[in-house]
Design a protein around this motif. Structure first.
Motif, PDB file in Angstrom:
ATOM      1  N   LYS A  36     -45.690  -6.253   4.035  1.00 51.71           N
ATOM      2  CA  LYS A  36     -45.740  -7.700   4.249  1.00 51.71           C
ATOM      3  C   LYS A  36     -44.913  -8.457   3.210  1.00 51.71           C
ATOM      4  O   LYS A  36     -44.341  -9.499   3.509  1.00 51.71           O
ATOM      5  CB  LYS A  36     -47.168  -8.214   4.356  1.00 51.71           C
ATOM      6  CG  LYS A  36     -48.026  -8.073   3.146  1.00 51.71           C
ATOM      7  CD  LYS A  36     -49.453  -8.551   3.452  1.00 51.71           C
ATOM      8  CE  LYS A  36     -50.390  -8.224   2.325  1.00 51.71           C
ATOM      9  NZ  LYS A  36     -51.761  -8.625   2.637  1.00 51.71           N
ATOM     10  N   VAL A  37     -44.813  -7.910   1.995  1.00 53.91           N
ATOM     11  CA  VAL A  37     -43.959  -8.537   0.979  1.00 53.91           C
ATOM     12  C   VAL A  37     -42.500  -8.410   1.394  1.00 53.91           C
ATOM     13  O   VAL A  37     -41.734  -9.380   1.331  1.00 53.91           O
ATOM     14  CB  VAL A  37     -44.194  -7.922  -0.419  1.00 53.91           C
ATOM     15  CG1 VAL A  37     -43.155  -8.409  -1.410  1.00 53.91           C
ATOM     16  CG2 VAL A  37     -45.601  -8.242  -0.905  1.00 53.91           C
ATOM     17  N   LEU A  38     -42.104  -7.229   1.831  1.00 53.07           N
ATOM     18  CA  LEU A  38     -40.715  -7.036   2.280  1.00 53.07           C
ATOM     19  C   LEU A  38     -40.400  -7.941   3.467  1.00 53.07           C
ATOM     20  O   LEU A  38     -39.304  -8.512   3.553  1.00 53.07           O
ATOM     21  CB  LEU A  38     -40.467  -5.569   2.637  1.00 53.07           C
ATOM     22  CG  LEU A  38     -40.515  -4.585   1.466  1.00 53.07           C
ATOM     23  CD1 LEU A  38     -40.332  -3.159   1.972  1.00 53.07           C
ATOM     24  CD2 LEU A  38     -39.468  -4.919   0.411  1.00 53.07           C
ATOM     25  N   HIS A  44     -37.265 -15.100   3.282  1.00 53.03           N
ATOM     26  CA  HIS A  44     -37.378 -16.194   2.319  1.00 53.03           C
ATOM     27  C   HIS A  44     -36.784 -15.928   0.941  1.00 53.03           C
ATOM     28  O   HIS A  44     -36.939 -16.762   0.050  1.00 53.03           O
ATOM     29  CB  HIS A  44     -38.847 -16.584   2.151  1.00 53.03           C
ATOM     30  CG  HIS A  44     -39.510 -16.989   3.424  1.00 53.03           C
ATOM     31  ND1 HIS A  44     -39.308 -18.199   4.023  1.00 53.03           N
ATOM     32  CD2 HIS A  44     -40.351 -16.300   4.230  1.00 53.03           C
ATOM     33  CE1 HIS A  44     -40.009 -18.265   5.141  1.00 53.03           C
ATOM     34  NE2 HIS A  44     -40.645 -17.119   5.293  1.00 53.03           N
ATOM     35  N   ALA A  45     -36.157 -14.797   0.737  1.00 55.44           N
ATOM     36  CA  ALA A  45     -35.608 -14.485  -0.593  1.00 55.44           C
ATOM     37  C   ALA A  45     -34.353 -15.293  -0.864  1.00 55.44           C
ATOM     38  O   ALA A  45     -33.615 -15.603   0.070  1.00 55.44           O
ATOM     39  CB  ALA A  45     -35.305 -12.993  -0.709  1.00 55.44           C
ATOM     40  N   PRO A  46     -34.090 -15.644  -2.093  1.00 57.15           N
ATOM     41  CA  PRO A  46     -34.942 -15.437  -3.254  1.00 57.15           C
ATOM     42  C   PRO A  46     -36.115 -16.418  -3.228  1.00 57.15           C
ATOM     43  O   PRO A  46     -35.992 -17.547  -2.748  1.00 57.15           O
ATOM     44  CB  PRO A  46     -34.014 -15.712  -4.431  1.00 57.15           C
ATOM     45  CG  PRO A  46     -33.018 -16.677  -3.907  1.00 57.15           C
ATOM     46  CD  PRO A  46     -32.848 -16.332  -2.448  1.00 57.15           C
ATOM     47  N   CYS A  47     -37.244 -15.950  -3.740  1.00 56.63           N
ATOM     48  CA  CYS A  47     -38.419 -16.808  -3.784  1.00 56.63           C
ATOM     49  C   CYS A  47     -39.227 -16.481  -5.033  1.00 56.63           C
ATOM     50  O   CYS A  47     -38.953 -15.508  -5.719  1.00 56.63           O
ATOM     51  CB  CYS A  47     -39.261 -16.631  -2.534  1.00 56.63           C
ATOM     52  SG  CYS A  47     -39.924 -14.988  -2.352  1.00 56.63           S
ATOM     53  N   GLN A  49     -42.818 -15.673  -7.084  1.00 56.54           N
ATOM     54  CA  GLN A  49     -43.986 -14.810  -6.899  1.00 56.54           C
ATOM     55  C   GLN A  49     -45.149 -15.558  -6.253  1.00 56.54           C
ATOM     56  O   GLN A  49     -45.840 -15.023  -5.384  1.00 56.54           O
ATOM     57  CB  GLN A  49     -44.391 -14.279  -8.270  1.00 56.54           C
ATOM     58  CG  GLN A  49     -45.534 -13.328  -8.263  1.00 56.54           C
ATOM     59  CD  GLN A  49     -45.750 -12.746  -9.650  1.00 56.54           C
ATOM     60  OE1 GLN A  49     -44.824 -12.209 -10.239  1.00 56.54           O
ATOM     61  NE2 GLN A  49     -46.955 -12.872 -10.158  1.00 56.54           N
ATOM     62  N   ILE A  50     -45.370 -16.796  -6.638  1.00 52.02           N
ATOM     63  CA  ILE A  50     -46.483 -17.577  -6.101  1.00 52.02           C
ATOM     64  C   ILE A  50     -46.309 -17.809  -4.601  1.00 52.02           C
ATOM     65  O   ILE A  50     -47.290 -17.847  -3.849  1.00 52.02           O
ATOM     66  CB  ILE A  50     -46.690 -18.905  -6.873  1.00 52.02           C
ATOM     67  CG1 ILE A  50     -48.013 -19.557  -6.479  1.00 52.02           C
ATOM     68  CG2 ILE A  50     -45.522 -19.854  -6.676  1.00 52.02           C
ATOM     69  CD1 ILE A  50     -49.229 -18.802  -6.935  1.00 52.02           C
ATOM     70  N   GLU A  51     -45.071 -17.943  -4.146  1.00 47.72           N
ATOM     71  CA  GLU A  51     -44.812 -18.121  -2.714  1.00 47.72           C
ATOM     72  C   GLU A  51     -45.191 -16.860  -1.945  1.00 47.72           C
ATOM     73  O   GLU A  51     -45.744 -16.938  -0.848  1.00 47.72           O
ATOM     74  CB  GLU A  51     -43.339 -18.460  -2.483  1.00 47.72           C
ATOM     75  CG  GLU A  51     -42.919 -19.789  -3.078  1.00 47.72           C
ATOM     76  CD  GLU A  51     -41.400 -19.950  -3.136  1.00 47.72           C
ATOM     77  OE1 GLU A  51     -40.670 -19.101  -2.592  1.00 47.72           O
ATOM     78  OE2 GLU A  51     -40.952 -20.936  -3.745  1.00 47.72           O
ATOM     79  N   ILE A  52     -44.900 -15.713  -2.533  1.00 46.23           N
ATOM     80  CA  ILE A  52     -45.268 -14.441  -1.909  1.00 46.23           C
ATOM     81  C   ILE A  52     -46.784 -14.326  -1.838  1.00 46.23           C
ATOM     82  O   ILE A  52     -47.342 -13.957  -0.794  1.00 46.23           O
ATOM     83  CB  ILE A  52     -44.653 -13.259  -2.683  1.00 46.23           C
ATOM     84  CG1 ILE A  52     -43.123 -13.303  -2.571  1.00 46.23           C
ATOM     85  CG2 ILE A  52     -45.203 -11.929  -2.175  1.00 46.23           C
ATOM     86  CD1 ILE A  52     -42.403 -12.348  -3.507  1.00 46.23           C
ATOM     87  N   ARG A  54     -49.060 -16.686  -1.756  1.00 49.64           N
ATOM     88  CA  ARG A  54     -49.594 -17.607  -0.741  1.00 49.64           C
ATOM     89  C   ARG A  54     -49.345 -17.071   0.660  1.00 49.64           C
ATOM     90  O   ARG A  54     -50.240 -17.090   1.501  1.00 49.64           O
ATOM     91  CB  ARG A  54     -48.946 -18.981  -0.884  1.00 49.64           C
ATOM     92  CG  ARG A  54     -49.499 -19.785  -2.018  1.00 49.64           C
ATOM     93  CD  ARG A  54     -48.927 -21.203  -2.012  1.00 49.64           C
ATOM     94  NE  ARG A  54     -49.181 -21.842  -3.279  1.00 49.64           N
ATOM     95  CZ  ARG A  54     -48.262 -22.443  -4.028  1.00 49.64           C
ATOM     96  NH1 ARG A  54     -47.016 -22.511  -3.631  1.00 49.64           N
ATOM     97  NH2 ARG A  54     -48.584 -22.992  -5.176  1.00 49.64           N
ATOM     98  N   SER A  55     -48.134 -16.631   0.909  1.00 46.95           N
ATOM     99  CA  SER A  55     -47.785 -16.137   2.242  1.00 46.95           C
ATOM    100  C   SER A  55     -48.600 -14.915   2.635  1.00 46.95           C
ATOM    101  O   SER A  55     -48.968 -14.760   3.798  1.00 46.95           O
ATOM    102  CB  SER A  55     -46.296 -15.800   2.286  1.00 46.95           C
ATOM    103  OG  SER A  55     -45.996 -15.126   3.479  1.00 46.95           O
ATOM    104  N   CYS A  56     -48.880 -14.049   1.675  1.00 46.25           N
ATOM    105  CA  CYS A  56     -49.612 -12.806   1.941  1.00 46.25           C
ATOM    106  C   CYS A  56     -51.119 -12.974   1.797  1.00 46.25           C
ATOM    107  O   CYS A  56     -51.870 -12.002   1.941  1.00 46.25           O
ATOM    108  CB  CYS A  56     -49.115 -11.703   1.010  1.00 46.25           C
ATOM    109  SG  CYS A  56     -47.392 -11.254   1.297  1.00 46.25           S
TER     110      CYS A  56
END
Length: 148
Positions: A36-38, A44-47, A49-52, A54-56
């Motif tokens: 899910k991170v990939l 959305h990269a570059p992004c 860590q906090i965005e990842i 929230r999304s996950c």
């Protein structure tokens, strides 16, 4: 036969889906949470860590540990953000891109199994309804957090 409660049906589907996905994940040398991170980074990269996180739907500390492991495996890179010396941007490495492409074909196999016998309009309806269920639950969670 009586219909199952929604939570029971969703739980059973999730368990069966995981049973199909786990061996496919291992074949891509990925562990739980990494796909899910990939997937997020692919769009959305570059992004940050906090965005990842929230999304996950995971805590920031969990995201940090997950990203540490992914960086150690060579799946992601963390890069300085020139405009903010304290900020770090996360991007997928070439190895991460290859693992993600392989993963995409593997999870599509499971989607085909799950949707066997569905025509395109049924698939579209299913996705639409599930997205609405997700949005309803997400909205309720936000409201509950606001009142807590």
């Amino acid at each position: 036969m009586d219909k199952l409660a929604l939570h029971t049906l969703l739980f059973r589907i999730t368990q069966l889906q995981k049973a199909h996905l786990r061996p496919r994940m291992r074949s891509c040398d990925l562990t739980q949470g990494q796909p899910k991170v990939l997937h997020y980074l692919a769009k959305h990269a570059p992004c940050r860590q906090i965005e990842i996180a929230r999304s996950c739907n995971i805590e920031a500390a969990t995201a940090s540990k997950l990203l540490d492991n992914m960086e150690a495996k060579g799946l992601i890179c963390r890069e300085a953000v020139p405009s903010d010396k304290r900020a770090v941007a996360v991007v997928m490495s070439e190895q991460g891109k290859q693992a993600f492409m392989k993963w995409q074909s593997r999870y599509r196999e499971v989607e085909q199994i799950a949707c066997h016998g569905f025509d395109e309009s049924e698939k579209a309806l299913l996705w639409n309804l599930l997205e609405r269920v997700y949005e309803n639950l997400q909205e309720a969670a936000v409201e509950e957090d606001a009142h807590a």
